[in-house]
Design a protein around this motif. Sequence first.
Motif, PDB file in Angstrom:
ATOM      1  N   ASP A   1       0.942  -1.133  -0.025  1.00  0.00           N
ATOM      2  CA  ASP A   1      -0.051   0.048   0.078  1.00  0.00           C
ATOM      3  C   ASP A   1       0.905   1.479  -0.107  1.00  0.00           C
ATOM      4  N   ILE A   2       2.135   1.455   0.780  1.00  0.00           N
ATOM      5  CA  ILE A   2       2.898   2.443   0.821  1.00  0.00           C
ATOM      6  C   ILE A   2       3.451   2.663  -0.470  1.00  0.00           C
ATOM      7  N   LEU A   3       3.896   1.438  -1.160  1.00  0.00           N
ATOM      8  CA  LEU A   3       4.830   1.605  -2.434  1.00  0.00           C
ATOM      9  C   LEU A   3       3.744   1.983  -3.553  1.00  0.00           C
ATOM     10  N   ARG A   4       2.412   1.896  -3.460  1.00  0.00           N
ATOM     11  CA  ARG A   4       1.741   2.470  -4.448  1.00  0.00           C
ATOM     12  C   ARG A   4       1.623   3.905  -4.594  1.00  0.00           C
ATOM     13  N   GLY A   5       2.013   4.656  -3.604  1.00  0.00           N
ATOM     14  CA  GLY A   5       1.969   6.048  -3.477  1.00  0.00           C
ATOM     15  C   GLY A   5       3.437   6.512  -3.787  1.00  0.00           C
ATOM     16  N   LEU A   6       4.348   5.758  -4.103  1.00  0.00           N
ATOM     17  CA  LEU A   6       5.642   6.267  -4.376  1.00  0.00           C
ATOM     18  C   LEU A   6       5.973   5.931  -6.129  1.00  0.00           C
ATOM     19  N   PRO A   7       6.903   6.630  -6.403  1.00  0.00           N
ATOM     20  CA  PRO A   7       7.333   6.296  -7.788  1.00  0.00           C
ATOM     21  C   PRO A   7       7.821   4.847  -8.020  1.00  0.00           C
ATOM     22  N   CYS A   8       7.769   4.148  -9.106  1.00  0.00           N
ATOM     23  CA  CYS A   8       7.716   2.750  -9.119  1.00  0.00           C
ATOM     24  C   CYS A   8       9.467   2.829  -9.280  1.00  0.00           C
ATOM     25  N   GLY A   9      10.208   2.133  -8.525  1.00  0.00           N
ATOM     26  CA  GLY A   9      11.853   1.923  -8.779  1.00  0.00           C
ATOM     27  C   GLY A   9      12.200   1.451 -10.232  1.00  0.00           C
ATOM     28  N   LYS A  10      13.221   2.152 -10.409  1.00  0.00           N
ATOM     29  CA  LYS A  10      13.849   1.338 -11.741  1.00  0.00           C
ATOM     30  C   LYS A  10      14.516   0.195 -11.683  1.00  0.00           C
ATOM     31  N   LEU A  11      14.337  -0.616 -12.752  1.00  0.00           N
ATOM     32  CA  LEU A  11      15.064  -1.787 -12.732  1.00  0.00           C
ATOM     33  C   LEU A  11      16.626  -1.602 -12.981  1.00  0.00           C
ATOM     34  N   PRO A  12      17.549  -2.519 -12.194  1.00  0.00           N
ATOM     35  CA  PRO A  12      18.847  -2.236 -12.559  1.00  0.00           C
ATOM     36  C   PRO A  12      19.220  -2.250 -13.731  1.00  0.00           C
TER      37      PRO A  12
END
Length: 381
Positions: free
Chosen positions: A315-326
């Motif tokens: 739920d928290i990560l839905r509100g954050l920009p998605c991390g970039k793949l390495p």
Amino acid sequence: MTQLWLLPEYIEDVLPEAAWQIEASRTAVLSLFRSHGYDLVIPPHIEYLESLTGGVSDDLDLKTFKLVDQLSGRMLGLRADMTPQVARIDAHLLNREGITRLCYAGHVVHTRPNGHLSSREPLQLGAELYGSTTHEADVEVIGLAVEALKVLGVPQVQVDLGHVGIFRALCRAAGVSGLAQDDLFAALQLKDQPTIERLTADWPADLQSGMRALPTLFGDAAVLQAAAERLPALPDIQQGLASLGTLADVLQQQGMNVSIELGELRTGKYHNGLVFSVFADGWPNPVARGGRYDNMGQMFGRARPATGFSLDLRDILRGLPCGKLPRSILAPQQMDAALQDTVAQLRAQGEVVIRDLGEGAPVTSHQLCLQDGQWLVLPRA
């Protein structure tokens, strides 16, 4: 024909970018917990039903999926909250003297979502501290919750403090318990003043006015003075207000934004004292919740003071920009010994190296190229 790719409502797959972000975040938070001395435990997904819900709370029972054990014939439950499981581990398996700090991370399953945008399969991370009745223990847990949110990248947060003991003291004095108390608790969470007035219509005047005042008692720490004037002078209420004042002072000294909300008890009904919710801009629901649940371990044979918190990582990560793949590196299809050594060295350094199998090269950011007898990593055209 049944569409076999469809999932139940409020259940979803997690795709690569989000999955890697979840895993990296989970690892970071658990590393934080470990640095504070919290030992990791991994409870099972399924237990006998009474171990998950018995004597804890009716709302938890309603959240729990139930099924029959084909080996014993007893009822099993899919865990809906890991806190009772960790309390069982502390009380029955570890049985340590003094303070015990435990942490956990895993999926729980709910029969119904907590909200319109919520999943029925939250990824619950949490930390629990057993064996201490002190304010210092509560401060440690709240501070750890705020620090965990910073690790996840959540911006400035607001900590709301409440106290279930004040609500329960009013109910005890009025002789209200069981379903009647549950109905009043639900009305209080909804700020449903007409229902609160109806349910307290035959209460003594001082208790009636006190319960009806709870939804209006919110704000900064100064509201505690107003609460002392408007609530009946019951010992448990006075103790609860004093405890909230002490905690608010300490947390503010540590630089936290703190408010008091005596009518907001957004937490499991198994809590019996201090409760807290942490809010952040961009999230409609609390990003972390916790509080005191002293003596839950009694059902497992050992009563213990306890305080802790949990959060839903997904739920928290839905509100954050998605991390970039390495970044990823394409290796040629044919590998000689030198190339194999280079690939092994890169992977040991944490690089992602994908071998070209000759059936459509995968999309990568870089590639291995042979130049002057050496394999070099170059940007891919």
